[in-house]
Design a protein around this motif. Sequence first.
Motif, PDB file in Angstrom:
ATOM      1  N   LEU A 178      23.462 -13.694 -26.832  1.00  0.00           N
ATOM      2  CA  LEU A 178      23.637 -14.011 -28.253  1.00  0.00           C
ATOM      3  C   LEU A 178      22.819 -15.238 -28.637  1.00  0.00           C
ATOM      4  O   LEU A 178      22.195 -15.267 -29.695  1.00  0.00           O
ATOM      5  N   SER A 179      22.797 -16.231 -27.770  1.00  0.00           N
ATOM      6  CA  SER A 179      21.954 -17.401 -28.027  1.00  0.00           C
ATOM      7  C   SER A 179      20.485 -17.024 -28.002  1.00  0.00           C
ATOM      8  O   SER A 179      19.688 -17.538 -28.794  1.00  0.00           O
ATOM      9  N   GLY A 180      20.119 -16.131 -27.090  1.00  0.00           N
ATOM     10  CA  GLY A 180      18.736 -15.663 -27.044  1.00  0.00           C
ATOM     11  C   GLY A 180      18.341 -14.953 -28.323  1.00  0.00           C
ATOM     12  O   GLY A 180      17.257 -15.176 -28.864  1.00  0.00           O
ATOM     13  N   THR A 183      19.759 -15.349 -31.285  1.00  0.00           N
ATOM     14  CA  THR A 183      19.729 -16.349 -32.355  1.00  0.00           C
ATOM     15  C   THR A 183      18.430 -17.151 -32.311  1.00  0.00           C
ATOM     16  O   THR A 183      17.763 -17.336 -33.330  1.00  0.00           O
ATOM     17  N   ASP A 184      18.056 -17.620 -31.135  1.00  0.00           N
ATOM     18  CA  ASP A 184      16.861 -18.439 -30.991  1.00  0.00           C
ATOM     19  C   ASP A 184      15.594 -17.645 -31.310  1.00  0.00           C
ATOM     20  O   ASP A 184      14.734 -18.106 -32.065  1.00  0.00           O
ATOM     21  N   HIS A 185      15.490 -16.451 -30.756  1.00  0.00           N
ATOM     22  CA  HIS A 185      14.296 -15.645 -30.981  1.00  0.00           C
ATOM     23  C   HIS A 185      14.160 -15.248 -32.447  1.00  0.00           C
ATOM     24  O   HIS A 185      13.076 -15.295 -33.031  1.00  0.00           O
ATOM     25  N   HIS A 203      31.777 -14.398 -31.513  1.00  0.00           N
ATOM     26  CA  HIS A 203      30.560 -13.717 -31.054  1.00  0.00           C
ATOM     27  C   HIS A 203      29.996 -12.818 -32.151  1.00  0.00           C
ATOM     28  O   HIS A 203      28.785 -12.800 -32.399  1.00  0.00           O
ATOM     29  N   VAL A 238      27.346 -12.988 -22.652  1.00  0.00           N
ATOM     30  CA  VAL A 238      27.403 -13.696 -23.929  1.00  0.00           C
ATOM     31  C   VAL A 238      26.146 -14.535 -24.175  1.00  0.00           C
ATOM     32  O   VAL A 238      25.801 -14.820 -25.319  1.00  0.00           O
ATOM     33  N   ALA A 239      25.435 -14.898 -23.127  1.00  0.00           N
ATOM     34  CA  ALA A 239      24.233 -15.721 -23.267  1.00  0.00           C
ATOM     35  C   ALA A 239      23.141 -15.038 -24.086  1.00  0.00           C
ATOM     36  O   ALA A 239      22.310 -15.717 -24.698  1.00  0.00           O
ATOM     37  N   GLU A 259      28.467 -14.971 -34.868  1.00  0.00           N
ATOM     38  CA  GLU A 259      27.130 -15.482 -34.538  1.00  0.00           C
ATOM     39  C   GLU A 259      26.054 -14.460 -34.877  1.00  0.00           C
ATOM     40  O   GLU A 259      25.022 -14.789 -35.470  1.00  0.00           O
ATOM     41  N   THR A 272      23.289 -14.821 -37.872  1.00  0.00           N
ATOM     42  CA  THR A 272      21.868 -14.744 -37.520  1.00  0.00           C
ATOM     43  C   THR A 272      21.160 -13.717 -38.391  1.00  0.00           C
ATOM     44  O   THR A 272      20.073 -13.977 -38.921  1.00  0.00           O
TER      45      THR A 272
END
Length: 154
Positions: free
Chosen positions: A124-126, A128-130, A5, A121-122, A8, A12
């Motif tokens: 973190l994907s947000g 990364t994507d943003h 985590h 944890v979700a 990531e 990023t």
Amino acid sequence: MSNAHVFELESTRKFFLTTLSIFDEADSVFAPHPDMYTVAGQVAHAAITVDWFMAGAFGAGWDQHYDEHIAQAKTVTSLETARAMLTKAFDDAIATVAAASEATMFEPIPNDVIMNGAPRVAVLSGITDHTAHHRGSLAVYARLLGKVAPMPYA
């Protein structure tokens, strides 16, 4: 805490700063159109949004005053200031994630107004994507300024 985590978030940030490395302070106020973010505004917006995701999952909740967030980012006219904001946002996010247990990371986000009950944890994907979205915008800005952003993954 999971090193994955933290990794990531660190990756990023590294990718974003690599793209950003082509810009200098003189580029701070460049925008392709008056209604768009400037270079500094793009970076400030990315920083504000990292903080927003972390507050949503681990803090006070989802601040849905989006017009205020946009206005705040648009007031930043210095790339140096925006970089400092981004560094602090990622430092704070990394510290929060590093201190969280694996069980905490997989608890549902307390206020599911955004991300509909996903685990913490979700975000973190947000993030990364943003961040990748705005990194891409900055790569376009660089081209419009006659610059070439370096490959972020090298």
